[in-house]
Design an enzyme around this catalytic site. Structure first.
Site, PDB file in Angstrom:
ATOM      1  N   TYR A 190     -36.403  63.885 -46.710  1.00 45.04           N
ATOM      2  CA  TYR A 190     -35.327  63.358 -47.544  1.00 45.04           C
ATOM      3  C   TYR A 190     -33.972  63.841 -47.029  1.00 45.04           C
ATOM      4  O   TYR A 190     -33.042  63.049 -46.833  1.00 45.04           O
ATOM      5  CB  TYR A 190     -35.523  63.803 -48.987  1.00 45.04           C
ATOM      6  CG  TYR A 190     -34.369  63.467 -49.897  1.00 45.04           C
ATOM      7  CD1 TYR A 190     -34.087  62.151 -50.240  1.00 45.04           C
ATOM      8  CD2 TYR A 190     -33.551  64.476 -50.406  1.00 45.04           C
ATOM      9  CE1 TYR A 190     -33.027  61.842 -51.067  1.00 45.04           C
ATOM     10  CE2 TYR A 190     -32.490  64.176 -51.240  1.00 45.04           C
ATOM     11  CZ  TYR A 190     -32.230  62.864 -51.572  1.00 45.04           C
ATOM     12  OH  TYR A 190     -31.174  62.555 -52.389  1.00 45.04           O
ATOM     13  N   LYS A 196     -30.919  61.601 -45.227  1.00 42.49           N
ATOM     14  CA  LYS A 196     -29.543  61.606 -45.714  1.00 42.49           C
ATOM     15  C   LYS A 196     -28.561  62.006 -44.612  1.00 42.49           C
ATOM     16  O   LYS A 196     -27.468  61.444 -44.508  1.00 42.49           O
ATOM     17  CB  LYS A 196     -29.413  62.555 -46.904  1.00 42.49           C
ATOM     18  CG  LYS A 196     -29.973  62.005 -48.198  1.00 42.49           C
ATOM     19  CD  LYS A 196     -29.180  60.789 -48.654  1.00 42.49           C
ATOM     20  CE  LYS A 196     -29.588  60.334 -50.039  1.00 42.49           C
ATOM     21  NZ  LYS A 196     -28.800  59.149 -50.481  1.00 42.49           N
ATOM     22  N   ARG A 226     -38.510  66.170 -60.612  1.00 47.94           N
ATOM     23  CA  ARG A 226     -37.833  67.405 -60.250  1.00 47.94           C
ATOM     24  C   ARG A 226     -37.936  68.398 -61.398  1.00 47.94           C
ATOM     25  O   ARG A 226     -38.526  68.110 -62.438  1.00 47.94           O
ATOM     26  CB  ARG A 226     -36.389  67.118 -59.871  1.00 47.94           C
ATOM     27  CG  ARG A 226     -36.266  66.179 -58.679  1.00 47.94           C
ATOM     28  CD  ARG A 226     -35.052  66.466 -57.853  1.00 47.94           C
ATOM     29  NE  ARG A 226     -35.073  65.742 -56.588  1.00 47.94           N
ATOM     30  CZ  ARG A 226     -34.285  66.032 -55.565  1.00 47.94           C
ATOM     31  NH1 ARG A 226     -33.426  67.029 -55.670  1.00 47.94           N
ATOM     32  NH2 ARG A 226     -34.342  65.340 -54.445  1.00 47.94           N
ATOM     33  N   ASN A 251     -39.503  67.581 -65.234  1.00 46.47           N
ATOM     34  CA  ASN A 251     -40.857  68.112 -65.367  1.00 46.47           C
ATOM     35  C   ASN A 251     -40.945  69.151 -66.480  1.00 46.47           C
ATOM     36  O   ASN A 251     -41.898  69.161 -67.268  1.00 46.47           O
ATOM     37  CB  ASN A 251     -41.320  68.725 -64.041  1.00 46.47           C
ATOM     38  CG  ASN A 251     -41.729  67.672 -63.030  1.00 46.47           C
ATOM     39  OD1 ASN A 251     -42.048  66.538 -63.393  1.00 46.47           O
ATOM     40  ND2 ASN A 251     -41.713  68.028 -61.759  1.00 46.47           N
ATOM     41  N   PHE A 252     -39.959  70.048 -66.547  1.00 39.99           N
ATOM     42  CA  PHE A 252     -39.963  71.080 -67.587  1.00 39.99           C
ATOM     43  C   PHE A 252     -39.851  70.450 -68.975  1.00 39.99           C
ATOM     44  O   PHE A 252     -40.530  70.865 -69.920  1.00 39.99           O
ATOM     45  CB  PHE A 252     -38.810  72.060 -67.371  1.00 39.99           C
ATOM     46  CG  PHE A 252     -38.959  72.941 -66.164  1.00 39.99           C
ATOM     47  CD1 PHE A 252     -40.114  72.918 -65.384  1.00 39.99           C
ATOM     48  CD2 PHE A 252     -37.938  73.815 -65.800  1.00 39.99           C
ATOM     49  CE1 PHE A 252     -40.244  73.740 -64.270  1.00 39.99           C
ATOM     50  CE2 PHE A 252     -38.070  74.647 -64.691  1.00 39.99           C
ATOM     51  CZ  PHE A 252     -39.220  74.606 -63.926  1.00 39.99           C
ATOM     52  N   GLY A 302     -40.146  82.217 -59.580  1.00 37.37           N
ATOM     53  CA  GLY A 302     -39.152  81.759 -60.545  1.00 37.37           C
ATOM     54  C   GLY A 302     -37.800  82.430 -60.409  1.00 37.37           C
ATOM     55  O   GLY A 302     -36.872  82.104 -61.143  1.00 37.37           O
ATOM     56  N   ARG A 322     -29.485  78.148 -53.671  1.00 39.61           N
ATOM     57  CA  ARG A 322     -28.804  76.944 -53.209  1.00 39.61           C
ATOM     58  C   ARG A 322     -27.678  76.654 -54.188  1.00 39.61           C
ATOM     59  O   ARG A 322     -27.916  76.288 -55.333  1.00 39.61           O
ATOM     60  CB  ARG A 322     -29.747  75.750 -53.094  1.00 39.61           C
ATOM     61  CG  ARG A 322     -29.040  74.491 -52.556  1.00 39.61           C
ATOM     62  CD  ARG A 322     -29.968  73.291 -52.508  1.00 39.61           C
ATOM     63  NE  ARG A 322     -30.902  73.384 -51.410  1.00 39.61           N
ATOM     64  CZ  ARG A 322     -32.148  72.911 -51.440  1.00 39.61           C
ATOM     65  NH1 ARG A 322     -32.599  72.358 -52.548  1.00 39.61           N
ATOM     66  NH2 ARG A 322     -32.930  73.019 -50.401  1.00 39.61           N
TER      67      ARG A 322
END
Length: 218
Positions: free
Chosen positions: A45, A49, A84, A88-89, A105, A175
């Site tokens: 991905y 890009k 993502r 999902n959460f 985590g 990030r």
């Protein structure tokens, strides 16, 4: 596909904004990540890009078309359907299922609410000062993935358990975008706090879930 679109449209367009992603940077060598950071994507991905960025910049320079490369950073909000972290959460919490986290985590990310991203995009569309620029548009406030999962669980009033799975390959520990250029060129900063954006997103997912139940009954 990008090249064909540019070629077929070059006689009718005056400016191009290409929506890219922070994933073109790969593993961060510095945080926050500036636009001058080396581009070494780790996913197909991110690679696609980056290729799109190169195609747009070369084509526009050769045809004297104004262009700007915009690098998004973890956009979220109502309407998001991609698999993502946040969707999902939320879906797991609403259904009372386990919340899955890859790794420990403790890796951090920064999430930007969709209306803030749209405002940045619109400012880029109107400001000619950004011709030929690469601009990060995102929220520089970091949060660990574990903290994010707990906030989602609290907002949804869920009893879901958090389960840890082996980490994903090449998963960056941090990030986070440097948005100094966006501030200086566009006078832009994100306005929506993470928890406020999450509450709006949870509300949307609940409404979608309820409509789905109604449709199945009909």
């Amino acid at each position: 596909g990008i090249y064909r679109l540019l070629k077929d449209s070059c006689n009718s367009i005056k400016k191009i904004i290409y929506a890219s992603t922070l994933e073109v940077y790969g593993l961060p060598k510095e945080v926050p990540i500036t636009e001058s950071h080396p581009t070494e994507p780790l996913s197909f991905y991110g690679l696609s890009k980056l290729a799109g960025e190169k195609i747009v910049s070369i084509f526009c320079r050769r045809n004297s078309i104004k262009y700007t490369i915009l690098r998004f950073s973890n956009v979220f909000g109502p309407g998001e359907i991609f698999e993502r972290a946040i969707p999902n959460f939320i879906k797991a919490s609403i259904k009372g299922k386990n919340i899955t986290i890859f790794g420990d985590g403790k890796q951090t990310r920064s999430f930007c609410y969709v209306t803030d991203q749209i405002e940045g995009l619109l400012r880029l569309a109107w400001f000619d000062e950004c011709k030929g620029e690469v601009v990060n548009i995102g929220n520089p406030n970091e949060i660990t993935i574990l903290e994010l999962a707990k906030i989602v669980r609290e907002i949804t009033n869920s009893n879901s358990k958090i389960k840890f799975h082996p980490p994903m390959p090449d998963d960056p520990r941090r990030r986070c975008p440097d948005i100094t250029k966006a501030k200086n060129l566009l006078n832009w900063i994100p306005k929506v706090k993470l928890e406020k954006g999450l509450k709006r997103t949870v509300k949307w997912f609940r409404e979608v879930s309820n409509r789905s139940l109604i449709n199945r009954r009909v």
